[in-house]
Scaffold this active site. Structure first.
Site, PDB file in Angstrom:
ATOM      1  CE  LYS A  54      -3.843  -2.386   2.137  1.00 46.80           C
ATOM      2  NZ  LYS A  54      -4.518  -2.881   3.337  1.00 46.80           N
ATOM      3  CD  GLN A  98      -3.648  -4.524   6.396  1.00 41.06           C
ATOM      4  OE1 GLN A  98      -3.704  -3.471   5.762  1.00 41.06           O
ATOM      5  NE2 GLN A  98      -4.025  -5.664   5.880  1.00 41.06           N
ATOM      6  CG  ASP A 121     -10.082  -0.369   4.880  1.00 41.58           C
ATOM      7  OD1 ASP A 121      -9.772  -0.894   3.792  1.00 41.58           O
ATOM      8  OD2 ASP A 121      -9.387  -0.429   5.905  1.00 41.58           O
TER       9      ASP A 121
END
Ligand code: GUN
Length: 288
Positions: A54, A98, A121
């Site tokens: 990422k 995460q 997200d």
């Protein structure tokens, strides 16, 4: 009829090129560089790889990327304090924590603490609700990547039978809603589904996201179906494979995604899309 292998790497590269151009224009126009903060708690090796990828992808399209690596012993309060800081940070437009988190930290409390405007997200209940009603800014990255692949290959879900195997909050459930929004007739299967093969055989579009290596075999797929494999499993010999048994499904399907090189490259690409969108919104409403 020949089977088309859906090339996720090529589609991802094309979309990232567009994002890079848009980012350059955006920075020239506003003086603002889109910024993503990625928070990793603990030392899960797979998560470390995802976070590194990422970070690299952000650099390639011209974003600011900050990675916060915290020890597994981090308390929930410490993590919530960092999120509060990032919520207030004007250089940061997207925040990604995460998952999975260590067991002593509540994922739902952490997700709830992220400012929905920075929730790239799309895990915050406010953004999840938006997907339910069709009024959303951010789409969860993996299901969004699947929709992008379908669109790129000219596959219109309208009127088709779509079967999603797996009902996770990250993939299965939002995937079903996105396919429904595109007018597919959607069925969601899971571990309690009776006669899974009978259901998967009805699918014109079959999306599999369960995390079990090669569980979908050729006899479970209708001739000419589009098969999208979201699985990513590591075999004993170290090789990666999906939830679909590629070799037996390939001769039956009209289109199939490989693993690796199918859905995987699209997930980070859609994260970049969401981050740019967050920055554009922040620039349009500077006092929010
Ligand atoms: N862990 C596995 N997939 C994801 C994802 O899409 N987002 C986050 N935050 N964590 C993950």
């Amino acid at each position: 009829m020949a089977t088309t292998i859906i090339d996720g790497r090529a589609v991802a590269a094309a979309v990232r090129e567009r994002i890079k151009k848009s980012t350059e224009e955006f920075i020239n126009r506003t003086g603002i560089t889109p910024g993503l903060a990625v928070v990793l708690v603990g030392e899960d090796p797979a998560s470390q790889v995802y976070v590194r990828n990422k970070h690299r992808a952000c650099g390639e399209v011209g974003f600011l990327s900050r990675v916060y690596t915290l020890p597994a012993s981090t308390t929930e309060d410490e993590l919530l304090a960092l999120i509060a800081e990032l919520n207030a940070d004007r250089e940061i437009h997207g925040i990604l924590v995460q998952l999975p988190l260590p067991k002593h930290i509540s994922e739902s409390r952490v997700i709830l603490a992220i400012d929905p405007k920075k929730d790239v997200d799309a895990f915050h209940p406010q953004n999840v609700g938006g997907i339910m009603t069709g009024d959303y800014k951010f789409v969860p990255c993996t299901p969004a990547g699947v929709m992008e692949l379908l669109a790129h290959y000219g596959i219109d879900p309208s009127g088709k039978s779509a079967v999603v195997v797996g009902r996770s909050n990250i993939v299965g459930k939002p995937q079903a809603l996105l396919l429904l929004e595109k007018n597919a007739t959607v069925t969601v299967c899971h571990s309690r589904t009776r006669d899974l093969a009978a259901v998967t055989r009805t699918a014109d579009i079959l999306v599999v996201a369960v995390g079990r290596a090669k569980m979908i075999t050729g006899d479970m797929v209708k001739e000419g179906a589009v098969v999208i494999d979201v699985g990513m499993n590591r075999l004993d010999d170290g090789k990666l494979c999906g939830d679909v048994d590629f070799d037996s499904v390939f001769p039956v399907a009209s289109h199939i995604t490989p693993v690796p090189g199918g859905v995987g490259p699209m997930t980070i690409t859609m994260l970049l899309c969401n981050t740019l969108r967050a920055a554009e919104d922040a620039a349009a409403k500077p006092c929010h």
